[in-house]
Scaffold this motif. Structure first.
Motif, PDB file in Angstrom:
ATOM      1  N   ILE A  85      -0.015 -53.929   0.734  1.00  0.00           N
ATOM      2  CA  ILE A  85       1.234 -53.167   0.911  1.00  0.00           C
ATOM      3  C   ILE A  85       1.857 -52.835  -0.433  1.00  0.00           C
ATOM      4  CG2 ILE A  85       3.615 -53.321   1.739  1.00  0.00           C
ATOM      5  CD1 ILE A  85       2.546 -54.946   4.113  1.00  0.00           C
ATOM      6  N   ILE A  86       1.908 -53.818  -1.319  1.00  0.00           N
ATOM      7  CA  ILE A  86       2.479 -53.586  -2.653  1.00  0.00           C
ATOM      8  C   ILE A  86       1.634 -52.574  -3.425  1.00  0.00           C
ATOM      9  CG2 ILE A  86       2.989 -54.659  -4.887  1.00  0.00           C
ATOM     10  CD1 ILE A  86       3.630 -57.227  -3.408  1.00  0.00           C
ATOM     11  N   ALA A  87       0.290 -52.719  -3.344  1.00  0.00           N
ATOM     12  CA  ALA A  87      -0.602 -51.806  -4.064  1.00  0.00           C
ATOM     13  C   ALA A  87      -0.417 -50.368  -3.594  1.00  0.00           C
ATOM     14  CB  ALA A  87      -2.053 -52.244  -3.883  1.00  0.00           C
ATOM     15  N   ILE A  88      -0.374 -50.169  -2.278  1.00  0.00           N
ATOM     16  CA  ILE A  88      -0.202 -48.814  -1.742  1.00  0.00           C
ATOM     17  C   ILE A  88       1.144 -48.233  -2.155  1.00  0.00           C
ATOM     18  CG2 ILE A  88       0.044 -47.470   0.387  1.00  0.00           C
ATOM     19  CD1 ILE A  88      -1.999 -49.339   1.674  1.00  0.00           C
ATOM     20  N   SER A  89       2.180 -49.055  -2.144  1.00  0.00           N
ATOM     21  CA  SER A  89       3.508 -48.587  -2.550  1.00  0.00           C
ATOM     22  C   SER A  89       3.495 -48.101  -3.999  1.00  0.00           C
ATOM     23  CB  SER A  89       4.527 -49.717  -2.384  1.00  0.00           C
ATOM     24  OG  SER A  89       4.608 -50.135  -1.033  1.00  0.00           O
ATOM     25  N   ILE A  90       2.821 -48.857  -4.864  1.00  0.00           N
ATOM     26  CA  ILE A  90       2.727 -48.454  -6.277  1.00  0.00           C
ATOM     27  C   ILE A  90       1.923 -47.164  -6.414  1.00  0.00           C
ATOM     28  CG2 ILE A  90       1.831 -49.105  -8.545  1.00  0.00           C
ATOM     29  CD1 ILE A  90       2.399 -52.023  -7.804  1.00  0.00           C
ATOM     30  N   LEU A  91       0.832 -47.056  -5.657  1.00  0.00           N
ATOM     31  CA  LEU A  91       0.000 -45.844  -5.704  1.00  0.00           C
ATOM     32  C   LEU A  91       0.793 -44.613  -5.280  1.00  0.00           C
ATOM     33  CD1 LEU A  91      -3.365 -47.165  -4.183  1.00  0.00           C
ATOM     34  CD2 LEU A  91      -2.831 -46.784  -6.589  1.00  0.00           C
ATOM     35  N   LEU A  92       1.572 -44.751  -4.221  1.00  0.00           N
ATOM     36  CA  LEU A  92       2.394 -43.627  -3.752  1.00  0.00           C
ATOM     37  C   LEU A  92       3.432 -43.241  -4.793  1.00  0.00           C
ATOM     38  CD1 LEU A  92       2.952 -44.675  -0.016  1.00  0.00           C
ATOM     39  CD2 LEU A  92       1.443 -42.881  -0.874  1.00  0.00           C
ATOM     40  N   PHE A  93       4.018 -44.234  -5.434  1.00  0.00           N
ATOM     41  CA  PHE A  93       5.026 -43.969  -6.464  1.00  0.00           C
ATOM     42  C   PHE A  93       4.410 -43.233  -7.654  1.00  0.00           C
ATOM     43  CE2 PHE A  93       7.294 -45.293 -10.349  1.00  0.00           C
ATOM     44  CZ  PHE A  93       8.566 -44.800 -10.060  1.00  0.00           C
ATOM     45  N   LEU A  94       3.159 -43.552  -7.981  1.00  0.00           N
ATOM     46  CA  LEU A  94       2.475 -42.944  -9.135  1.00  0.00           C
ATOM     47  C   LEU A  94       1.645 -41.722  -8.751  1.00  0.00           C
ATOM     48  CD1 LEU A  94       1.256 -46.188 -10.938  1.00  0.00           C
ATOM     49  CD2 LEU A  94       3.256 -44.794 -11.495  1.00  0.00           C
ATOM     50  N   ASN A  95       1.785 -41.250  -7.498  1.00  0.00           N
ATOM     51  CA  ASN A  95       1.014 -40.086  -7.000  1.00  0.00           C
ATOM     52  C   ASN A  95      -0.490 -40.304  -7.095  1.00  0.00           C
ATOM     53  OD1 ASN A  95       3.317 -38.469  -6.380  1.00  0.00           O
ATOM     54  ND2 ASN A  95       3.519 -37.936  -8.541  1.00  0.00           N
ATOM     55  N   LEU A  96      -0.908 -41.525  -6.766  1.00  0.00           N
ATOM     56  CA  LEU A  96      -2.330 -41.856  -6.768  1.00  0.00           C
ATOM     57  C   LEU A  96      -2.814 -42.191  -5.355  1.00  0.00           C
ATOM     58  CD1 LEU A  96      -2.435 -44.150  -9.943  1.00  0.00           C
ATOM     59  CD2 LEU A  96      -3.288 -41.808  -9.765  1.00  0.00           C
ATOM     60  N   GLU A  97      -2.190 -41.555  -4.351  1.00  0.00           N
ATOM     61  CA  GLU A  97      -2.532 -41.899  -2.970  1.00  0.00           C
ATOM     62  C   GLU A  97      -3.981 -41.559  -2.606  1.00  0.00           C
ATOM     63  OE1 GLU A  97      -0.173 -37.998  -2.989  1.00  0.00           O
ATOM     64  OE2 GLU A  97      -0.012 -39.984  -3.872  1.00  0.00           O
ATOM     65  N   SER A  98      -4.611 -40.648  -3.364  1.00  0.00           N
ATOM     66  CA  SER A  98      -6.003 -40.281  -3.075  1.00  0.00           C
ATOM     67  C   SER A  98      -6.951 -41.452  -3.296  1.00  0.00           C
ATOM     68  CB  SER A  98      -6.431 -39.099  -3.943  1.00  0.00           C
ATOM     69  OG  SER A  98      -6.359 -39.424  -5.316  1.00  0.00           O
ATOM     70  N   THR A  99      -6.520 -42.457  -4.031  1.00  0.00           N
ATOM     71  CA  THR A  99      -7.380 -43.613  -4.334  1.00  0.00           C
ATOM     72  C   THR A  99      -7.147 -44.776  -3.371  1.00  0.00           C
ATOM     73  OG1 THR A  99      -5.784 -44.632  -5.871  1.00  0.00           O
ATOM     74  CG2 THR A  99      -7.266 -42.984  -6.775  1.00  0.00           C
ATOM     75  N   THR A 100      -6.326 -44.565  -2.363  1.00  0.00           N
ATOM     76  CA  THR A 100      -5.918 -45.663  -1.486  1.00  0.00           C
ATOM     77  C   THR A 100      -7.105 -46.390  -0.858  1.00  0.00           C
ATOM     78  OG1 THR A 100      -3.831 -44.541  -0.972  1.00  0.00           O
ATOM     79  CG2 THR A 100      -4.561 -46.259   0.546  1.00  0.00           C
ATOM     80  N   ARG A 101      -8.096 -45.623  -0.360  1.00  0.00           N
ATOM     81  CA  ARG A 101      -9.215 -46.271   0.346  1.00  0.00           C
ATOM     82  C   ARG A 101     -10.009 -47.201  -0.560  1.00  0.00           C
ATOM     83  NH1 ARG A 101     -12.171 -41.246   3.155  1.00  0.00           N
ATOM     84  NH2 ARG A 101     -11.699 -40.364   1.091  1.00  0.00           N
ATOM     85  N   THR A 102     -10.336 -46.732  -1.752  1.00  0.00           N
ATOM     86  CA  THR A 102     -11.119 -47.586  -2.655  1.00  0.00           C
ATOM     87  C   THR A 102     -10.296 -48.749  -3.204  1.00  0.00           C
ATOM     88  OG1 THR A 102     -10.634 -46.061  -4.487  1.00  0.00           O
ATOM     89  CG2 THR A 102     -12.731 -45.780  -3.336  1.00  0.00           C
ATOM     90  N   VAL A 103      -8.993 -48.519  -3.387  1.00  0.00           N
ATOM     91  CA  VAL A 103      -8.129 -49.600  -3.877  1.00  0.00           C
ATOM     92  C   VAL A 103      -8.023 -50.706  -2.826  1.00  0.00           C
ATOM     93  CG1 VAL A 103      -5.775 -50.209  -4.556  1.00  0.00           C
ATOM     94  CG2 VAL A 103      -6.828 -48.132  -5.453  1.00  0.00           C
ATOM     95  N   ILE A 104      -7.890 -50.338  -1.565  1.00  0.00           N
ATOM     96  CA  ILE A 104      -7.861 -51.337  -0.490  1.00  0.00           C
ATOM     97  C   ILE A 104      -9.174 -52.124  -0.477  1.00  0.00           C
ATOM     98  CG2 ILE A 104      -7.862 -51.640   2.017  1.00  0.00           C
ATOM     99  CD1 ILE A 104      -5.928 -49.279   2.195  1.00  0.00           C
TER     100      ILE A 104
END
Length: 363
Positions: A85-104
């Motif tokens: 949850i924290i990782a996804i929140s940071i990704l969204l804040f930094l406009n890196l949502e395209s990397t969500t699947r691999t980051v998870i």
């Protein structure tokens, strides 16, 4: 069965990654393979951008995982979910949502596997991070070297197909007295135009991926020319859409005004055809540069309004917006003409991309 270039490149990327992982005896060989399959995008430029984004996003996921593992060496499923949850929140804040699947994926692999590994946490996390990056890098290299996307030829074909469809619809309307069936293929024409705009976006990215090209090279001039051709097709389609939308009202026009409308559309269409034929045949003499369609369009508007005052003033509300779309079409053609004539005089031999044989599996 159809084999696309991306299909072949995806399979090859995964195979190369698996071979590399086995050669270096990595335990989690599925990780880089999955990353490679997710990273292969329509253009080299997009894949390169994805590599940079994945480096940032997965580094965030890895650092968060290591931090929480240092605090809680044996994380529970709730703790892993909290980190995600924290990782996804940071990704969204930094406009890196395209990397969500691999980051998870990275976060789960590190937090689940680190507790069962004899390696230090930071070494284990670093290895998983490098595996993800290896998969994405291989995808980028394969995309750049093996059948690299060549969107210019595809774009040229789509622009021509859209133009031919526009001509067919407009001629059916203007030469068969406006039958409603003239517009049956309008959705297909709009789809073709939409595809050409998307391909043009990929073509621009293809140019960006080759920044070493000098500004004076022909590809930049051809890109500008194709953008103007797309805009001309768009303006023509807008007129056709307007005719289709107001068809029943246009049917109420007096015969004299209907004929004047058909004649004017045929004249505009003839200009459109000459411009595209001049490009196709590389012959600027096909363009009648003496025409002044802006003033002709204005005269047509005045004639229609004056005549309709005597008939039915409500029709003015339909015809005036139609004339406005026709003016937009004329302006787009004028822009295309100016650029086309100028470039033909200076660089006539470099305006068209050379045709080549297309592989059956090419995108």
């Amino acid at each position: 069965m159809k084999f696309g270039a991306r299909t072949i490149k995806t399979g090859l990327s995964v195979a190369i990654v698996l071979l590399i992982a086995e050669a270096f005896q990595f335990q989690q060989i599925v990780v880089p393979a999955l990353a490679a399959s997710l990273a292969l995008l329509p253009s080299v430029y997009q894949t390169g951008l994805r590599l940079i984004e994945e480096m940032k996003g997965n580094l965030i996921g890895a650092l968060l995982s290591v931090l929480f593992l240092l605090l809680t060496p044996n994380p529970t499923p709730i703790a892993i979910g909290f980190v995600i949850i924290i990782a996804i929140s940071i990704l969204l804040f930094l406009n890196l949502e395209s990397t969500t699947r691999t980051v998870i994926l990275t976060t789960i692999l590190i937090m689940e596997g680190a507790s069962q590994s004899d390696m230090p946490v930071w070494v284990f996390a670093g290895e998983r991070y490098l595996l993800i990056m290896m998969g994405i890098t291989v995808a980028l290299i394969v995309n750049a070297l093996l059948f690299p996307p060549r969107y210019e030829r595809k774009l040229e074909a789509q622009i021509t197909d859209t133009f031919q469809m526009v001509v067919r619809i407009a001629r059916l309307f203007a030469e068969t007295e406006g039958g409603r069936s003239s517009f049956d293929s309008l959705p297909e024409a709009k789809k073709l135009h939409s595809d050409s705009k998307q391909t043009y976006a990929y073509f621009e990215e293809e140019i960006k991926a080759n920044r070493w090209l000098e500004k004076k090279t022909p590809i930049f001039r051809r890109a500008v020319l194709k953008s103007k051709m797309i805009e001309t097709n768009r303006a023509a389609l807008h007129v056709i859409e307007k005719l289709d939308h107001d068809f029943h009202t246009i049917e109420q026009l007096p015969p004299q005004l209907s004929e004047e409308l058909y004649r004017h559309i045929r004249h505009l269409l003839r200009r459109h055809e000459r411009l595209f034929s001049a490009y196709e045949l590389e012959n600027e003499h096909l363009i009648d540069r003496e025409e002044d369609l802006i003033h002709e369009n204005f005269d047509f508007a005045k004639l229609m309004i004056e005549k309709m005052r005597e008939e039915e003033e409500e029709l003015i509300l339909i015809v005036v917006p139609l004339v406005a779309t026709m003016t937009d079409w004329v302006k787009a053609m004028n822009e295309l003409e100016r650029y086309l004539v100028t470039e033909m005089k200076k660089h006539g031999d470099n305006l068209k991309v050379e045709p080549r044989k297309k592989w059956f599996f090419e995108d």
